[in-house]
Design a protein around this motif. Sequence first.
Motif, PDB file in Angstrom:
ATOM      1  N   TYR A 298       3.573  20.154  80.917  1.00 35.06           N
ATOM      2  CA  TYR A 298       3.926  20.555  82.287  1.00 35.06           C
ATOM      3  C   TYR A 298       4.765  21.827  82.316  1.00 35.06           C
ATOM      4  O   TYR A 298       4.847  22.509  83.348  1.00 35.06           O
ATOM      5  N   LYS A 299       5.385  22.176  81.174  1.00 34.91           N
ATOM      6  CA  LYS A 299       6.176  23.410  81.122  1.00 34.91           C
ATOM      7  C   LYS A 299       5.284  24.655  81.188  1.00 34.91           C
ATOM      8  O   LYS A 299       5.777  25.773  81.388  1.00 34.91           O
ATOM      9  N   ASN A 300       3.973  24.471  80.992  1.00 34.72           N
ATOM     10  CA  ASN A 300       3.035  25.592  81.083  1.00 34.72           C
ATOM     11  C   ASN A 300       2.625  25.898  82.524  1.00 34.72           C
ATOM     12  O   ASN A 300       1.947  26.901  82.768  1.00 34.72           O
ATOM     13  N   VAL A 301       3.005  25.037  83.451  1.00 33.97           N
ATOM     14  CA  VAL A 301       2.672  25.263  84.863  1.00 33.97           C
ATOM     15  C   VAL A 301       3.398  26.513  85.346  1.00 33.97           C
ATOM     16  O   VAL A 301       4.629  26.617  85.199  1.00 33.97           O
ATOM     17  N   PRO A 302       2.680  27.494  85.888  1.00 33.24           N
ATOM     18  CA  PRO A 302       3.299  28.777  86.271  1.00 33.24           C
ATOM     19  C   PRO A 302       4.506  28.646  87.192  1.00 33.24           C
ATOM     20  O   PRO A 302       5.465  29.416  87.076  1.00 33.24           O
ATOM     21  N   GLU A 303       4.485  27.681  88.101  1.00 33.62           N
ATOM     22  CA  GLU A 303       5.574  27.552  89.073  1.00 33.62           C
ATOM     23  C   GLU A 303       6.837  26.916  88.490  1.00 33.62           C
ATOM     24  O   GLU A 303       7.876  26.870  89.160  1.00 33.62           O
ATOM     25  N   ILE A 304       6.753  26.414  87.266  1.00 33.06           N
ATOM     26  CA  ILE A 304       7.873  25.675  86.686  1.00 33.06           C
ATOM     27  C   ILE A 304       8.620  26.528  85.661  1.00 33.06           C
ATOM     28  O   ILE A 304       8.007  27.053  84.724  1.00 33.06           O
ATOM     29  N   PRO A 305       9.937  26.687  85.803  1.00 29.15           N
ATOM     30  CA  PRO A 305      10.711  27.489  84.845  1.00 29.15           C
ATOM     31  C   PRO A 305      10.765  26.810  83.478  1.00 29.15           C
ATOM     32  O   PRO A 305      10.675  25.581  83.367  1.00 29.15           O
ATOM     33  N   SER A 306      10.917  27.603  82.437  1.00 33.02           N
ATOM     34  CA  SER A 306      10.860  27.099  81.073  1.00 33.02           C
ATOM     35  C   SER A 306      12.003  26.144  80.742  1.00 33.02           C
ATOM     36  O   SER A 306      11.886  25.326  79.822  1.00 33.02           O
ATOM     37  N   ASP A 307      13.114  26.240  81.478  1.00 33.81           N
ATOM     38  CA  ASP A 307      14.255  25.381  81.172  1.00 33.81           C
ATOM     39  C   ASP A 307      14.222  24.053  81.938  1.00 33.81           C
ATOM     40  O   ASP A 307      15.127  23.223  81.807  1.00 33.81           O
ATOM     41  N   PHE A 308      13.163  23.828  82.715  1.00 39.35           N
ATOM     42  CA  PHE A 308      13.041  22.576  83.459  1.00 39.35           C
ATOM     43  C   PHE A 308      12.516  21.472  82.546  1.00 39.35           C
ATOM     44  O   PHE A 308      11.575  21.673  81.783  1.00 39.35           O
ATOM     45  N   THR A 309      13.119  20.273  82.646  1.00 34.36           N
ATOM     46  CA  THR A 309      12.713  19.156  81.802  1.00 34.36           C
ATOM     47  C   THR A 309      12.706  17.861  82.604  1.00 34.36           C
ATOM     48  O   THR A 309      13.646  17.570  83.338  1.00 34.36           O
ATOM     49  N   ILE A 310      11.630  17.100  82.452  1.00 30.22           N
ATOM     50  CA  ILE A 310      11.572  15.750  83.006  1.00 30.22           C
ATOM     51  C   ILE A 310      12.235  14.815  81.999  1.00 30.22           C
ATOM     52  O   ILE A 310      12.069  14.966  80.786  1.00 30.22           O
ATOM     53  N   ASP A 311      13.004  13.870  82.486  1.00 35.79           N
ATOM     54  CA  ASP A 311      13.681  12.910  81.618  1.00 35.79           C
ATOM     55  C   ASP A 311      12.682  12.335  80.606  1.00 35.79           C
ATOM     56  O   ASP A 311      11.707  11.678  80.989  1.00 35.79           O
ATOM     57  N   PRO A 312      12.886  12.571  79.303  1.00 34.82           N
ATOM     58  CA  PRO A 312      11.940  12.083  78.291  1.00 34.82           C
ATOM     59  C   PRO A 312      11.807  10.563  78.264  1.00 34.82           C
ATOM     60  O   PRO A 312      10.812  10.043  77.749  1.00 34.82           O
ATOM     61  N   LYS A 313      12.781   9.841  78.833  1.00 39.86           N
ATOM     62  CA  LYS A 313      12.690   8.385  78.884  1.00 39.86           C
ATOM     63  C   LYS A 313      11.705   7.906  79.956  1.00 39.86           C
ATOM     64  O   LYS A 313      11.424   6.713  80.049  1.00 39.86           O
ATOM     65  N   LEU A 314      11.194   8.864  80.753  1.00 37.28           N
ATOM     66  CA  LEU A 314      10.274   8.514  81.838  1.00 37.28           C
ATOM     67  C   LEU A 314       8.839   8.915  81.546  1.00 37.28           C
ATOM     68  O   LEU A 314       7.941   8.573  82.323  1.00 37.28           O
ATOM     69  N   ILE A 315       8.576   9.610  80.458  1.00 32.68           N
ATOM     70  CA  ILE A 315       7.289  10.294  80.320  1.00 32.68           C
ATOM     71  C   ILE A 315       6.551   9.901  79.050  1.00 32.68           C
ATOM     72  O   ILE A 315       7.148   9.668  78.000  1.00 32.68           O
TER      73      ILE A 315
END
Length: 365
Positions: A298-315
């Motif tokens: 999901y970090k490759n999505v153009p609209e999403i900044p590289s420093d954005f992270t989804i809680d790894p405990k959820l994914i």
Amino acid sequence: MAGSILKNTQGMALLVTISVIIVLIAGGLELNRRVRAAVVSAAATRDRSTLSLMASSGIHAAMAMLVKDKSESTIDSIQEDWANPEKINEVIADIPFEDGQITVTITDELGRIQINALVDYPKGRHFNESQKIMWDRFTRLLIAQDEDVFNDLETTDIINSIKDWLDSGDDDATTGLNGAEAEYYQTLEPPYQPANGPFTDMNELTRVKGITPELFRGTNLSGLETFVTVYGMTQSSQEVDGKNFTYEGRININTADLSVLIAMIPSENIDYAQAIFDYRNEKDGETFVHDLSGDGWYKNVPEIPSDFTIDPKLIRNSSDVFRIQSTAKLNGTQETVTAVIHREQEKKTGKWTCRILRWRVGKDE
């Protein structure tokens, strides 16, 4: 005199003949009715039996697809054959039924929110904090869909009541100000006990304080039953009070519905959910454009900044629990079978198989 007697005898004979004919006709009509009823009943029984076989065949064909998929891919996503209605239809077309038709859908059960993960099993006493935060966002989303209907519902109260239903050892330690333990449920008519353990059926949610029929079924949008699952149990590395299971609660980002994606993402970044959803579904003609391998695609999505992270405990990006719905139609009648299956590997042979966790005639929740 003789002529009169003869005439009376002939008249009597005629009456007897007519009576016999009437009786025979009535008997013939009744026999015909019974024969036709028996034929219709036999045909209906035959169709019901055939429908059951057809629907079951659809379930087993879907399981074969999922086993084949496991040998070809380490991830599970909406881009694979099992999630493609056209590919499923191609497989179903090989089932040798001359009449009728079968429709099959396969959905990833771990693309849903695991309600039992709200509590930290096997201890089963406290909140799973990552899940609690996600549930706060999720229930706010559901309530916002129809504020006129849900104006009396409070997000915190709903979450606390679910937690009290799940947590083990009912000692009247009600969570928050408006949770609910056994004392509350004993005041209802009829009274009943909370489970103090995991949910085993989605409809059990309707027994929890604050879970109204509208919240469960939905109003303008879908309700809890669409986005939540009772499945996802895994073995725990520790045993507590005889319990050696847990619920990780990680959701497959490759298959999650948009509403679930919204719940997984911090509220200030809600637009990212739509961007992830669109990126995941983007096609060039009939071919999907983007690779969904790895938890961090999901970090490759153009609209999403590289420093954005989804809680790894959820994914997560794979699943082995699926819901299959097979509907068979024949001569104006139909039957639907819903199965939840667990895809697992045999220890002795190493082969992948599907074990049925739930089998229900009719549409499931």
